[in-house]
Design a protein around this motif. Structure first.
Motif, short mmCIF file in Angstrom:
data_model
loop_
_atom_site.label_atom_id
_atom_site.label_comp_id
_atom_site.label_asym_id
_atom_site.label_seq_id
_atom_site.Cartn_x
_atom_site.Cartn_y
_atom_site.Cartn_z
N LEU A 126 10.90 30.67 -24.76
CA LEU A 126 9.78 30.71 -23.82
C LEU A 126 10.03 31.63 -22.63
O LEU A 126 9.16 31.76 -21.76
CB LEU A 126 9.46 29.29 -23.34
CG LEU A 126 8.93 28.34 -24.42
CD1 LEU A 126 8.72 26.94 -23.86
CD2 LEU A 126 7.62 28.85 -25.01
N PHE A 127 11.20 32.28 -22.58
CA PHE A 127 11.50 33.17 -21.45
C PHE A 127 10.46 34.27 -21.30
O PHE A 127 10.02 34.59 -20.20
CB PHE A 127 12.88 33.81 -21.62
CG PHE A 127 14.00 32.98 -21.05
CD1 PHE A 127 13.77 32.07 -20.03
CD2 PHE A 127 15.29 33.13 -21.53
CE1 PHE A 127 14.80 31.31 -19.51
CE2 PHE A 127 16.33 32.36 -21.01
CZ PHE A 127 16.08 31.45 -19.99
N ASP A 128 10.10 34.91 -22.41
CA ASP A 128 9.21 36.08 -22.34
C ASP A 128 7.74 35.70 -22.25
O ASP A 128 6.89 36.57 -22.11
CB ASP A 128 9.43 36.97 -23.57
CG ASP A 128 10.83 37.59 -23.57
OD1 ASP A 128 11.18 38.22 -22.56
OD2 ASP A 128 11.54 37.44 -24.57
N VAL A 129 7.44 34.40 -22.34
CA VAL A 129 6.05 33.96 -22.26
C VAL A 129 5.48 34.18 -20.87
O VAL A 129 4.31 34.50 -20.69
CB VAL A 129 5.92 32.48 -22.69
CG1 VAL A 129 4.54 31.95 -22.40
CG2 VAL A 129 6.21 32.34 -24.18
N THR A 130 6.33 34.04 -19.83
CA THR A 130 5.87 34.28 -18.45
C THR A 130 5.29 35.68 -18.31
O THR A 130 4.20 35.87 -17.76
CB THR A 130 7.04 34.11 -17.45
OG1 THR A 130 7.42 32.74 -17.42
CG2 THR A 130 6.62 34.51 -16.04
N GLU A 131 6.05 36.68 -18.79
CA GLU A 131 5.58 38.06 -18.68
C GLU A 131 4.31 38.29 -19.49
O GLU A 131 3.39 38.97 -19.03
CB GLU A 131 6.68 39.02 -19.17
CG GLU A 131 7.91 39.05 -18.28
CD GLU A 131 7.59 39.50 -16.86
OE1 GLU A 131 7.03 40.60 -16.71
OE2 GLU A 131 7.87 38.75 -15.92
N LEU A 132 4.26 37.72 -20.68
CA LEU A 132 3.06 37.88 -21.51
C LEU A 132 1.86 37.19 -20.87
O LEU A 132 0.77 37.77 -20.82
CB LEU A 132 3.32 37.30 -22.91
CG LEU A 132 2.13 37.36 -23.88
CD1 LEU A 132 1.70 38.79 -24.12
CD2 LEU A 132 2.48 36.68 -25.20
N ALA A 133 2.06 35.97 -20.38
CA ALA A 133 0.95 35.22 -19.78
C ALA A 133 0.40 35.93 -18.55
O ALA A 133 -0.81 35.95 -18.31
CB ALA A 133 1.42 33.81 -19.40
N HIS A 134 1.31 36.52 -17.76
CA HIS A 134 0.88 37.19 -16.54
C HIS A 134 0.35 38.59 -16.84
O HIS A 134 -0.78 38.93 -16.52
CB HIS A 134 2.05 37.27 -15.55
CG HIS A 134 1.81 38.21 -14.40
ND1 HIS A 134 2.78 39.00 -13.86
CD2 HIS A 134 0.68 38.48 -13.71
CE1 HIS A 134 2.27 39.71 -12.89
NE2 HIS A 134 0.99 39.42 -12.76
N HIS A 135 1.21 39.44 -17.43
CA HIS A 135 0.87 40.86 -17.59
C HIS A 135 -0.07 41.13 -18.76
O HIS A 135 -0.72 42.18 -18.78
CB HIS A 135 2.15 41.67 -17.78
CG HIS A 135 2.97 41.81 -16.53
ND1 HIS A 135 2.47 42.39 -15.38
CD2 HIS A 135 4.23 41.42 -16.25
CE1 HIS A 135 3.41 42.36 -14.45
NE2 HIS A 135 4.49 41.77 -14.94
N GLY A 136 -0.13 40.20 -19.73
CA GLY A 136 -0.95 40.45 -20.90
C GLY A 136 -2.40 40.77 -20.56
O GLY A 136 -2.86 41.91 -20.71
N PRO A 137 -3.18 39.78 -20.08
CA PRO A 137 -4.60 40.04 -19.77
C PRO A 137 -4.77 41.11 -18.69
O PRO A 137 -5.66 41.97 -18.79
CB PRO A 137 -5.09 38.68 -19.25
CG PRO A 137 -4.13 37.68 -19.79
CD PRO A 137 -2.81 38.37 -19.86
N GLU A 138 -3.89 41.06 -17.68
CA GLU A 138 -3.99 42.01 -16.56
C GLU A 138 -3.79 43.45 -17.05
O GLU A 138 -4.56 44.36 -16.70
CB GLU A 138 -2.93 41.63 -15.53
CG GLU A 138 -2.68 42.65 -14.46
CD GLU A 138 -1.32 42.40 -13.83
OE1 GLU A 138 -0.51 43.33 -13.83
OE2 GLU A 138 -1.07 41.28 -13.36
N ASN A 139 -2.76 43.68 -17.86
CA ASN A 139 -2.49 45.03 -18.37
C ASN A 139 -3.60 45.53 -19.27
O ASN A 139 -3.95 46.72 -19.24
CB ASN A 139 -1.16 45.06 -19.13
CG ASN A 139 0.05 45.06 -18.20
OD1 ASN A 139 -0.10 44.93 -16.99
ND2 ASN A 139 1.23 45.19 -18.76
N ILE A 140 -4.15 44.62 -20.07
CA ILE A 140 -5.25 45.02 -20.95
C ILE A 140 -6.47 45.45 -20.13
O ILE A 140 -7.10 46.48 -20.39
CB ILE A 140 -5.63 43.88 -21.91
CG1 ILE A 140 -4.49 43.68 -22.94
CG2 ILE A 140 -6.93 44.17 -22.63
CD1 ILE A 140 -4.66 42.45 -23.81
N VAL A 141 -6.80 44.65 -19.09
CA VAL A 141 -7.95 44.98 -18.23
C VAL A 141 -7.74 46.32 -17.53
O VAL A 141 -8.61 47.20 -17.56
CB VAL A 141 -8.18 43.86 -17.18
CG1 VAL A 141 -9.16 44.31 -16.11
CG2 VAL A 141 -8.72 42.61 -17.87
#
Length: 577
Positions: A126-141
């Motif tokens: 679950l370490f990398d989930v923080t980055e995905l949860a935060h940067h995922g939608p934001e980076n896509i937008v």
């Protein structure tokens, strides 16, 4: 889609933070897209005026740009600070949900899975989930706004050159899709291999005393070296894949710039493009490529976070074997009569461990189970609290099938003392208090006195606040056993299960503990598994279990008179003495 829906559900408690984060991402993208346009406007409409007018305008330009970049500063601060906090909170929620689910899973799950691998899913996956949860939608937008915004401006500046640019981008997209499939597999393998490393570490450290007593350090080092090298190999493959991925995308970006310069130079030579427009075009290429870089980084982040979340979801989706029925009841005051009727049991597809077992333990009475190891005695003790469910037949408590009783209520009424005592890391007080949430010091001390361990505890420098060490390594077997008995005294259940509670102790410790157990059993429905037959002479009834069946039953004297298996075991122990 099920993985996606599950992941999205963790945004729900933080939707306000999420939407503010998305709003900040929109503002950042708009500001970055606006700057070249502002520069182009100022160049064509302001900086070509007389000097005094230009100087007069600079003050307003500076204020406007300063306000714009103060807004950008605030947005960037929120995204980097609170956006990461949102991701960390989501990761924490997932970790808590996973731990809570582990607590619900049946013994059958723990029979098949390694503790180190389970810990890996809680910690590493679950370490990398923080980055995905935060940067995922934001980076896509941000990426989509900048890509489509800059593309719209680029096609407005020069249609043919933009179409050529899109052709190069199409090749990049095809390559990215192909490489992402490779990365998905590699990152999943990486998760499995680090779980193997954790498993090796946990297994070795938990058994460190056995390792040292058998001088098995070199064996454990070799086992760890193998699992560690397997993990290293998957990491190397990951980095080779990532290296070619990033390098090839960097090459494609170079091709884009080369295409812009060559094709732009051609259009300038033909008179269909101004040199100033080419400069503006090059600025927007930079804006266009930055979100492309962002999406490239996002794909790596996605594969890492996705592989971890998939392993998380695999566990969360496991339905516990043992569940409360919809109409399960809470127990009130009980008499404690237990009846096993035609009970059979087997683990999965294995051969039957128990076969057609039937007997009753009357309220307040003591029965004993004896027989050779592997006969099914401990399995019976595991079925009564519903650690496993019977394969066929039924078990009732005061006439109510235990499947119709809530698990928590059932187990609250049963106290278990086992041969292998588990001590939690903490103090003696903590370990005794585990028997009753919120127990007072007076209750803890009274339970310790009943278990004949109080005098030993107060002789220690820190008394009840003495740390027991991991798994109680600072205590002897007899001391740990008496602490476990104190736990059960504190719990004060009407039903008691004693699973070979004294078989691993020396004679002196056994005498102390046998006295404590006799006190504990008084007035309770008690089931005893005994290795030393001398400890069960006073049992109301004794059942001899062999090969999953009841071979003999009766009191101590009756069984001796039968001169069967029980008499054989008893005489063997007597002769040994």
């Amino acid at each position: 889609m099920s993985v996606f829906k599950k992941f999205i559900s963790y945004y729900k408690p933080y939707r306000v933070l999420f939407w503010i984060d998305m709003g900040c991402a929109l503002l950042l993208s708009a500001i970055d897209l606006a700057f070249p346009q502002i520069l182009d406007y100022l160049t064509e409409n302001v900086f070509n005026r007389p000097a005094d007018q230009v100087i007069k305008s600079l003050k307003y330009i500076a204020i406007a740009l300063l306000v714009m970049y103060v807004i950008k500063f605030g947005c960037q601060y929120f995204i980097t600070g609170w956006g990461h906090i949102m991701g960390a909170r989501m990761e924490s929620d997932m970790r808590q949900d996973l731990f809570d689910h582990y607590q619900k899973l049946s013994f059958s799950y723990y029979d098949k899975n390694n503790t180190g691998e389970m810990m890996s899913k809680i910690v590493n996956d679950l370490f990398d989930v923080t980055e995905l949860a935060h940067h995922g939608p934001e980076n896509i937008v941000i990426a989509l706004i900048k890509i489509f915004g800059s593309f719209g401006i680029l096609i407005f500046l020069n249609v043919p050159m933009t179409l050529i640019l899109m052709a190069v981008c199409g090749v990049m997209i095809v390559y990215c899709i192909h490489k992402n499939r490779q990365m998905k597999h590699l990152f999943m393998e990486n998760r499995k291999k680090i779980a193997g490393v954790n498993s090796s570490v946990q297994d070795s450290l938990a058994g460190i005393r056995v390792v040292k007593s058998f001088t098995g350090e070199h064996v454990e080092q070799e086992k760890f070296r193998v699992s560690n090298n397997k993990f290293l190999t998957t990491k190397e493959n990951n980095y080779f894949c990532m290296g070619s991925y990033h390098a090839t995308n960097g090459f494609f970006q170079g091709i884009l710039y080369t295409t812009v310069l060559v094709v732009g130079g051609y259009f300038i030579a033909k008179g269909s493009l101004d040199a100033t427009d080419l400069a503006l075009y090059a600025l927007y290429i930079g804006i266009f490529l930055k979100p492309v870089d962002m999406l490239i980084d996002f794909t790596e982040m996605l594969q890492k976070g996705y592989s971890g979340f998939v392993r998380f979801k695999e566990v969360i989706d496991i339905v516990p074997d043992i569940q409360d029925s919809p109409d399960a009841v809470e127990l009130g005051k009980i008499n404690g009569e237990i009846t096993l009727k035609n009970v059979s049991f087997n683990y999965d597809d294995d051969e039957k461990v128990l076969n057609d077992i039937s007997f009753t333990i009357d309220s307040g009475k003591t029965i004993a189970l004896v027989g050779p190891s592997g006969g099914g005695k401990t399995t019976i003790c595991s079925l009564i609290p519903r650690f496993y469910d019977v394969t066929s037949g039924s078990i009732t408590l005061d006439g109510v099938d235990i499947k119709d009783i809530k698990q928590k209520s059932l187990r609250q009424n049963i106290g278990i003392v086992q041969q292998d005592v588990y001590m939690f890391y903490g103090t003696i007080r903590d370990n005794i208090a585990y028997g009753k949430a919120g127990a007072t010091d007076e209750e803890i001390i009274e339970a310790a006195k009943k278990a004949n361990i109080h005098d030993f505890i107060i002789s220690l420098p820190d008394g009840y606040n003495t740390f027991v060490g991991e798994r109680g390594t600072r205590l002897s077997g007899g001391q740990k056993q008496r602490i476990s008995i104190a736990r059960v005294f504190l719990k004060n259940p009407p039903i008691l299960i004693l699973d070979e509670a004294t078989s691993a102790l020396d004679n002196e410790s056994e005498r102390y503990i046998q006295h404590s157990l006799e006190q504990l059993s008084e007035g309770r429905t008690t089931l005893v598994i005994a290795h030393r037959l001398s400890t069960i002479r006073n049992a109301d009834k004794i059942y001899v279990i062999e090969d999953g069946r009841i071979k003999e039953q009766g009191s101590h004297s009756e069984l001796l008179e039968q001169n069967g298996l029980y008499a054989k075991y008893y005489n063997m122990q007597f002769e040994d003495k």
